[in-house]
Design a protein around this motif. Structure first.
Motif, PDB file in Angstrom:
ATOM      1  N   LEU A   1      70.401  97.573 125.493  1.00 60.56           N
ATOM      2  CA  LEU A   1      69.082  97.837 124.913  1.00 60.56           C
ATOM      3  C   LEU A   1      69.150  97.811 123.392  1.00 60.56           C
ATOM      4  O   LEU A   1      68.241  97.315 122.731  1.00 60.56           O
ATOM      5  CB  LEU A   1      68.550  99.177 125.409  1.00 60.56           C
ATOM      6  N   VAL A   2      70.223  98.336 122.835  1.00 59.64           N
ATOM      7  CA  VAL A   2      70.400  98.310 121.380  1.00 59.64           C
ATOM      8  C   VAL A   2      70.577  96.868 120.922  1.00 59.64           C
ATOM      9  O   VAL A   2      69.966  96.438 119.938  1.00 59.64           O
ATOM     10  CB  VAL A   2      71.605  99.176 120.958  1.00 59.64           C
ATOM     11  N   TRP A   3      71.402  96.101 121.636  1.00 63.74           N
ATOM     12  CA  TRP A   3      71.606  94.693 121.272  1.00 63.74           C
ATOM     13  C   TRP A   3      70.287  93.931 121.319  1.00 63.74           C
ATOM     14  O   TRP A   3      69.997  93.114 120.449  1.00 63.74           O
ATOM     15  CB  TRP A   3      72.578  94.016 122.220  1.00 63.74           C
ATOM     16  N   THR A   4      69.490  94.204 122.332  1.00 61.03           N
ATOM     17  CA  THR A   4      68.223  93.501 122.485  1.00 61.03           C
ATOM     18  C   THR A   4      67.235  93.913 121.391  1.00 61.03           C
ATOM     19  O   THR A   4      66.470  93.078 120.906  1.00 61.03           O
ATOM     20  CB  THR A   4      67.621  93.768 123.878  1.00 61.03           C
ATOM     21  N   ALA A   5      67.259  95.171 120.991  1.00 63.73           N
ATOM     22  CA  ALA A   5      66.377  95.615 119.906  1.00 63.73           C
ATOM     23  C   ALA A   5      66.695  94.881 118.615  1.00 63.73           C
ATOM     24  O   ALA A   5      65.798  94.347 117.948  1.00 63.73           O
ATOM     25  CB  ALA A   5      66.509  97.127 119.703  1.00 63.73           C
ATOM     26  N   TYR A   6      67.970  94.812 118.275  1.00 58.56           N
ATOM     27  CA  TYR A   6      68.345  94.116 117.050  1.00 58.56           C
ATOM     28  C   TYR A   6      68.170  92.608 117.180  1.00 58.56           C
ATOM     29  O   TYR A   6      67.843  91.930 116.202  1.00 58.56           O
ATOM     30  CB  TYR A   6      69.768  94.482 116.638  1.00 58.56           C
ATOM     31  N   GLY A   7      68.361  92.078 118.385  1.00 58.68           N
ATOM     32  CA  GLY A   7      68.089  90.658 118.613  1.00 58.68           C
ATOM     33  C   GLY A   7      66.618  90.325 118.440  1.00 58.68           C
ATOM     34  O   GLY A   7      66.270  89.270 117.896  1.00 58.68           O
ATOM     35  N   ALA A   8      65.750  91.213 118.894  1.00 56.49           N
ATOM     36  CA  ALA A   8      64.308  91.004 118.714  1.00 56.49           C
ATOM     37  C   ALA A   8      63.930  91.054 117.239  1.00 56.49           C
ATOM     38  O   ALA A   8      63.067  90.297 116.789  1.00 56.49           O
ATOM     39  CB  ALA A   8      63.515  92.045 119.508  1.00 56.49           C
ATOM     40  N   LEU A   9      64.581  91.916 116.474  1.00 60.31           N
ATOM     41  CA  LEU A   9      64.320  91.948 115.030  1.00 60.31           C
ATOM     42  C   LEU A   9      64.783  90.651 114.369  1.00 60.31           C
ATOM     43  O   LEU A   9      64.102  90.121 113.482  1.00 60.31           O
ATOM     44  CB  LEU A   9      65.011  93.149 114.383  1.00 60.31           C
ATOM     45  N   ALA A  10      65.917  90.130 114.799  1.00 60.11           N
ATOM     46  CA  ALA A  10      66.388  88.846 114.261  1.00 60.11           C
ATOM     47  C   ALA A  10      65.432  87.718 114.646  1.00 60.11           C
ATOM     48  O   ALA A  10      65.129  86.839 113.827  1.00 60.11           O
ATOM     49  CB  ALA A  10      67.795  88.557 114.773  1.00 60.11           C
ATOM     50  N   ALA A  11      64.943  87.757 115.884  1.00 59.80           N
ATOM     51  CA  ALA A  11      63.968  86.750 116.318  1.00 59.80           C
ATOM     52  C   ALA A  11      62.681  86.862 115.504  1.00 59.80           C
ATOM     53  O   ALA A  11      62.069  85.841 115.158  1.00 59.80           O
ATOM     54  CB  ALA A  11      63.676  86.915 117.803  1.00 59.80           C
ATOM     55  N   ALA A  12      62.263  88.079 115.179  1.00 60.78           N
ATOM     56  CA  ALA A  12      61.053  88.268 114.369  1.00 60.78           C
ATOM     57  C   ALA A  12      61.244  87.691 112.970  1.00 60.78           C
ATOM     58  O   ALA A  12      60.328  87.073 112.417  1.00 60.78           O
ATOM     59  CB  ALA A  12      60.692  89.747 114.293  1.00 60.78           C
ATOM     60  N   ALA A  13      62.428  87.870 112.403  1.00 58.87           N
ATOM     61  CA  ALA A  13      62.698  87.322 111.073  1.00 58.87           C
ATOM     62  C   ALA A  13      62.628  85.795 111.096  1.00 58.87           C
ATOM     63  O   ALA A  13      62.004  85.177 110.217  1.00 58.87           O
ATOM     64  CB  ALA A  13      64.066  87.791 110.583  1.00 58.87           C
ATOM     65  N   CYS A  14      63.239  85.180 112.112  1.00 52.77           N
ATOM     66  CA  CYS A  14      63.178  83.721 112.245  1.00 52.77           C
ATOM     67  C   CYS A  14      61.748  83.258 112.498  1.00 52.77           C
ATOM     68  O   CYS A  14      61.305  82.244 111.945  1.00 52.77           O
ATOM     69  CB  CYS A  14      64.085  83.262 113.379  1.00 52.77           C
ATOM     70  N   LYS A  15      61.010  84.006 113.309  1.00 48.81           N
ATOM     71  CA  LYS A  15      59.638  83.656 113.628  1.00 48.81           C
ATOM     72  C   LYS A  15      58.750  83.692 112.388  1.00 48.81           C
ATOM     73  O   LYS A  15      57.897  82.836 112.201  1.00 48.81           O
ATOM     74  CB  LYS A  15      59.098  84.603 114.705  1.00 48.81           C
ATOM     75  N   ILE A  16      58.978  84.667 111.536  1.00 47.05           N
ATOM     76  CA  ILE A  16      58.203  84.741 110.297  1.00 47.05           C
ATOM     77  C   ILE A  16      58.481  83.519 109.425  1.00 47.05           C
ATOM     78  O   ILE A  16      57.563  82.910 108.866  1.00 47.05           O
ATOM     79  CB  ILE A  16      58.498  86.061 109.544  1.00 47.05           C
ATOM     80  N   ALA A  17      59.755  83.151 109.314  1.00 50.95           N
ATOM     81  CA  ALA A  17      60.110  82.003 108.478  1.00 50.95           C
ATOM     82  C   ALA A  17      59.583  80.683 109.045  1.00 50.95           C
ATOM     83  O   ALA A  17      59.162  79.802 108.297  1.00 50.95           O
ATOM     84  CB  ALA A  17      61.626  81.928 108.315  1.00 50.95           C
ATOM     85  N   ILE A  18      59.588  80.554 110.365  1.00 50.02           N
ATOM     86  CA  ILE A  18      59.215  79.284 110.997  1.00 50.02           C
ATOM     87  C   ILE A  18      57.715  79.183 111.264  1.00 50.02           C
ATOM     88  O   ILE A  18      57.132  78.100 111.157  1.00 50.02           O
ATOM     89  CB  ILE A  18      59.999  79.102 112.312  1.00 50.02           C
TER      90      ILE A  18
END
Length: 131
Positions: A71-88
C-alpha cells in the motif's frame, strides 16, 4: 515475501485504474462538458489529476490501517504517476488557472501522503549499542 506481495500489488493497481477510470467517466461529462464543442481539456486534466492524487491519499491512509508495505509502494507510485501526468497532460493542455489547480492538488498530496503512511517500526534491540 515478494511472491506474496506482487499479486496483491498488481491487483491493487488494476483496481485503482478501474475505479479512477469509472470516476472520470461519471464526473467528466458534468464538469467539463466532454462531447460538446465547449469541452475544456484543462478542466478534464485537473479532474484526472484530482483522482490520481486522491488515490495516492487513499493508499497512504489504507497503509496505516492494514500495515501492508504494498500500500505504501502504491501510494508513492501514484504520486509519481501524478507528477508524470501533470508534465504530459496538464501542462500542454491547461490554462494558467487549471495548471495552478493541478499543482496545488499535487502539492497537497505530496505533503499529506507521507503523513498518512505509518512510521516504520524499529526492530527490538535497534538503537542500543553494546559496549
Amino acid at each position: 515475501a515478494l511472491d506474496r506481495t506482487l499479486p496483491g500489488l498488481a491487483l491493487l493497481v488494476v483496481a485503482a485504474i478501474g475505479v479512477g477510470s469509472a470516476l472520470v467517466a461519471l464526473i467528466a461529462p458534468r464538469v467539463t462538458a466532454v462531447g460538446t464543442p465547449g469541452a475544456d481539456a484543462g478542466t478534464l486534466a485537473v479532474l484526472r489529476t484530482t483522482i490520481v492524487c486522491a488515490s495516492a491519499l487513499v493508499f497512504a491512509g489504507l497503509s496505516r490501517l492494514r500495515r501492508h508495505s504494498e500500500l505504501v509502494w502504491t501510494a508513492y507510485g501514484a504520486l509519481a504517476a501524478a507528477a508524470c501526468k501533470i508534465a504530459i497532460d496538464d501542462l500542454p493542455n491547461g490554462r494558467p488557472m487549471t495548471i495552478f489547480m493541478s499543482f496545488i492538488l499535487f502539492g497537497g498530496a505530496m505533503i499529506l501522503a507521507p503523513r498518512l503512511v505509518p512510521e516504520a517500526e524499529e526492530p527490538q534491540g535497534a538503537g542500543t549499542e553494546s559496549v
